[in-house]
Motif scaffolding. Sequence first.
Motif, mmCIF file in Angstrom:
data_model
loop_
_atom_site.group_PDB
_atom_site.id
_atom_site.type_symbol
_atom_site.label_atom_id
_atom_site.label_comp_id
_atom_site.label_asym_id
_atom_site.label_seq_id
_atom_site.Cartn_x
_atom_site.Cartn_y
_atom_site.Cartn_z
ATOM 1 N N ILE A 123 0.837 -1.205 0.000
ATOM 2 C CA ILE A 123 0.000 0.000 0.000
ATOM 3 C C ILE A 123 0.868 1.249 0.000
ATOM 4 C CG2 ILE A 123 -1.619 1.368 1.387
ATOM 5 C CD1 ILE A 123 -2.918 -1.275 2.235
ATOM 6 N N GLU A 124 1.922 1.235 0.802
ATOM 7 C CA GLU A 124 2.814 2.396 0.863
ATOM 8 C C GLU A 124 3.560 2.583 -0.450
ATOM 9 O OE1 GLU A 124 4.471 5.812 2.285
ATOM 10 O OE2 GLU A 124 2.776 4.627 3.048
ATOM 11 N N ARG A 153 1.135 4.236 -2.731
ATOM 12 C CA ARG A 153 0.927 5.616 -2.288
ATOM 13 C C ARG A 153 2.084 6.510 -2.736
ATOM 14 N NH1 ARG A 153 0.241 4.664 2.860
ATOM 15 N NH2 ARG A 153 -2.041 4.827 2.905
ATOM 16 N N GLN A 154 3.301 6.044 -2.541
ATOM 17 C CA GLN A 154 4.470 6.835 -2.931
ATOM 18 C C GLN A 154 4.563 6.977 -4.446
ATOM 19 O OE1 GLN A 154 6.367 8.623 -0.912
ATOM 20 N NE2 GLN A 154 5.061 7.873 0.760
ATOM 21 N N GLU A 211 2.015 7.132 -6.520
ATOM 22 C CA GLU A 211 1.028 8.144 -6.915
ATOM 23 C C GLU A 211 1.519 9.547 -6.564
ATOM 24 O OE1 GLU A 211 -1.361 7.746 -8.770
ATOM 25 O OE2 GLU A 211 -1.982 5.659 -8.638
ATOM 26 N N LEU A 212 2.153 9.711 -5.428
ATOM 27 C CA LEU A 212 2.699 11.021 -5.053
ATOM 28 C C LEU A 212 3.788 11.453 -6.025
ATOM 29 C CD1 LEU A 212 2.872 10.544 -1.175
ATOM 30 C CD2 LEU A 212 1.351 12.104 -2.416
ATOM 31 N N LYS A 250 -7.545 8.873 -4.642
ATOM 32 C CA LYS A 250 -6.714 7.666 -4.600
ATOM 33 C C LYS A 250 -6.120 7.448 -3.211
ATOM 34 C CE LYS A 250 -5.420 7.522 -9.473
ATOM 35 N NZ LYS A 250 -4.312 7.536 -10.454
ATOM 36 N N LEU A 251 -5.605 8.505 -2.597
ATOM 37 C CA LEU A 251 -5.021 8.367 -1.261
ATOM 38 C C LEU A 251 -6.081 7.963 -0.247
ATOM 39 C CD1 LEU A 251 -2.524 11.390 -1.113
ATOM 40 C CD2 LEU A 251 -2.079 9.001 -1.720
ATOM 41 N N LEU A 264 -6.724 4.223 -0.623
ATOM 42 C CA LEU A 264 -5.642 3.451 -0.013
ATOM 43 C C LEU A 264 -5.751 3.456 1.515
ATOM 44 C CD1 LEU A 264 -2.611 4.487 -2.255
ATOM 45 C CD2 LEU A 264 -3.990 2.401 -2.379
ATOM 46 N N SER A 265 -6.098 4.613 2.082
ATOM 47 C CA SER A 265 -6.254 4.700 3.541
ATOM 48 C C SER A 265 -7.412 3.827 4.017
ATOM 49 C CB SER A 265 -6.483 6.154 3.959
ATOM 50 O OG SER A 265 -5.332 6.932 3.698
ATOM 51 N N GLU A 272 -6.361 0.200 3.937
ATOM 52 C CA GLU A 272 -5.452 -0.073 5.051
ATOM 53 C C GLU A 272 -6.220 -0.184 6.363
ATOM 54 O OE1 GLU A 272 -0.885 1.281 5.576
ATOM 55 O OE2 GLU A 272 -2.344 2.895 5.436
ATOM 56 N N TYR A 306 -10.960 4.181 -7.656
ATOM 57 C CA TYR A 306 -9.554 4.534 -7.885
ATOM 58 C C TYR A 306 -9.292 4.851 -9.355
ATOM 59 C CZ TYR A 306 -4.566 4.308 -6.633
ATOM 60 O OH TYR A 306 -3.253 4.612 -6.378
#
Length: 259
Positions: A77-78, A81-82, A84-85, A153-154, A157-158, A161, A202
């Motif tokens: 997941i991380e 996330r990274q 996408e950032l 999207k974030l 993901l949250s 999680e 998403y």
Amino acid sequence: MTNIHDLTNLLRAIRIDYQETFKRALETKKQELATLQRDYVRNTPTYTAKEKEIEFNFDVAVVQARQKAAEKASEEIEDLRQWELARVGRIDETAINKVNALRNIPLTTAELKQVLANCGSSNYWVQRAVASLCEENGVPVTELPLSASLDTKLSVLSQLEEQLDKMLENYDPDPRKQGREFMEARFLYLNDDILKNSVNIYTNNVQDLSEADAATRAYYKIKAMSGQMSKAVAISNSLRNLKKQDAKNMLLYRLATDD
């Protein structure tokens, strides 16, 4: 991992694996307790020590499975996330300027699709600029292959999680445990429908407004436009995208009575 489809498939596998591991550990515990009750004398030090050992082994098996699932899922997941950032940090100014040069020009759905394809459909900011053009021209963003916003999207993901954490914390297949948290952990968290819906949100492949809402939204958007050509293209786009004849008639009626 850089793909929401791969991530949800992984989470499904993690959910199934954890629940099956829990069930096996629980079945082992039940069998060992049954053997204990059959072969040992109750309320003796030996019986008590053996009972504690069985409980301890069960707890260790569940905790290890929980840690394994949490670590694997959190890592993936991380990673997404990274990724996408990082995508948001890549700005193609030349392509964005080309898209923005089309503002205030009436565009059809087909034209917008071509703009997206030509200007770099994989760039986050190009997608956002084209989405703005869709809004400007009364074209639903779901008509184009556009991804959701970074915030959306974030948030997905949250939520995934959080659901994983709650499932790992509260899962127990024992049907006698009827509390809300146990029921949700057994049947709700990370189930196939939720994972499918997460992918749809998403990837921006979500159901659009109802026909009535879409017609009303199109009406007010067209009313706010200036220029007969812009209005004509927006009306054409709206009629093409509305599926039901009643909704099309409603839009035309409101526009006609409004002159």
